[in-house]
Design an enzyme around this catalytic site. Structure first.
Site, mmCIF file in Angstrom:
data_model
loop_
_atom_site.group_PDB
_atom_site.id
_atom_site.type_symbol
_atom_site.label_atom_id
_atom_site.label_comp_id
_atom_site.label_asym_id
_atom_site.label_seq_id
_atom_site.Cartn_x
_atom_site.Cartn_y
_atom_site.Cartn_z
ATOM 1 N N GLU A 1 58.052 66.454 81.241
ATOM 2 C CA GLU A 1 58.342 67.872 81.019
ATOM 3 C C GLU A 1 58.707 68.128 79.557
ATOM 4 O O GLU A 1 58.304 69.136 78.974
ATOM 5 C CB GLU A 1 59.499 68.327 81.905
ATOM 6 C CG GLU A 1 59.196 68.301 83.383
ATOM 7 C CD GLU A 1 60.379 68.712 84.209
ATOM 8 O OE1 GLU A 1 60.329 69.813 84.790
ATOM 9 O OE2 GLU A 1 61.371 67.938 84.259
ATOM 10 N N TYR B 1 64.205 96.581 72.233
ATOM 11 C CA TYR B 1 63.521 95.541 73.019
ATOM 12 C C TYR B 1 63.087 94.372 72.153
ATOM 13 O O TYR B 1 63.118 93.222 72.589
ATOM 14 C CB TYR B 1 62.244 96.071 73.666
ATOM 15 C CG TYR B 1 62.320 97.333 74.450
ATOM 16 C CD1 TYR B 1 61.214 98.168 74.496
ATOM 17 C CD2 TYR B 1 63.450 97.688 75.162
ATOM 18 C CE1 TYR B 1 61.225 99.334 75.236
ATOM 19 C CE2 TYR B 1 63.474 98.854 75.895
ATOM 20 C CZ TYR B 1 62.361 99.691 75.921
ATOM 21 O OH TYR B 1 62.376 100.835 76.651
ATOM 22 N N GLU C 1 69.550 76.431 84.379
ATOM 23 C CA GLU C 1 70.861 77.066 84.331
ATOM 24 C C GLU C 1 71.396 77.103 82.899
ATOM 25 O O GLU C 1 71.994 78.096 82.475
ATOM 26 C CB GLU C 1 71.858 76.315 85.234
ATOM 27 C CG GLU C 1 71.547 76.402 86.707
ATOM 28 C CD GLU C 1 70.563 75.351 87.233
ATOM 29 O OE1 GLU C 1 70.510 75.175 88.458
ATOM 30 O OE2 GLU C 1 69.835 74.724 86.431
ATOM 31 N N LYS D 1 60.306 78.648 86.103
ATOM 32 C CA LYS D 1 59.517 77.507 85.642
ATOM 33 C C LYS D 1 58.324 77.322 86.571
ATOM 34 O O LYS D 1 58.477 77.210 87.793
ATOM 35 C CB LYS D 1 60.379 76.248 85.672
ATOM 36 C CG LYS D 1 59.651 74.981 85.270
ATOM 37 C CD LYS D 1 60.483 73.784 85.689
ATOM 38 C CE LYS D 1 60.910 72.946 84.580
ATOM 39 N NZ LYS D 1 61.735 71.820 84.949
#
Length: 120
Positions: free
Chosen positions: A21, A53, A72, A98
């Site tokens: 990953e 934005y 997290e 993800k």
């Protein structure tokens, strides 16, 4: 009050606990939603009277570029950075998703959502 949202921000990032990953990266989607007083902007049509934005996006992009083991942690960093940059935000949430997380079966997304509310 109104709701301001940025939904479906796409990033290729290198978050996760596995070496693959961190090496290969993955697709991540970030969603942002905030309760915001938009009364002035409704009347004035001025950027200064609302939430920018573009500035929100840049903060999120900066945090997404920093590899982390856990969603997290990524979401927490984004919330902290937005809270510092925009003290005017009373209540907002950030969701980090993800694509194809490494689990033993088919899963489209893993997601973490953090809701933040200013302490009074």
């Amino acid at each position: 009050m109104g709701t301001i949202e940025l939904e479906g921000m796409e990033f290729t990032a290198y978050h996760g606990c596995l070496e693959s990953e961190r090496r290969d990266g993955n697709l991540f989607i970030v969603d942002f939603s905030a309760e915001y007083d938009i009364r002035d902007a409704v009347v004035t049509d001025c950027l200064e009277d609302t939430l920018d934005y573009g500035a929100v996006y840049e903060i999120i992009a900066k945090e997404m570029a920093v590899p982390s083991n856990l969603l997290e942690h990524v979401a927490g960093r984004i919330v902290k950075s937005l809270d510092i940059a925009f003290p005017c935000l009373g209540s907002f949430s950030v969701r980090v998703s993800k694509r194809n997380p490494p689990v033993s079966g088919p899963v489209q997304w893993s997601r973490v959502t953090i809701s933040h509310r200013k302490q009074k």
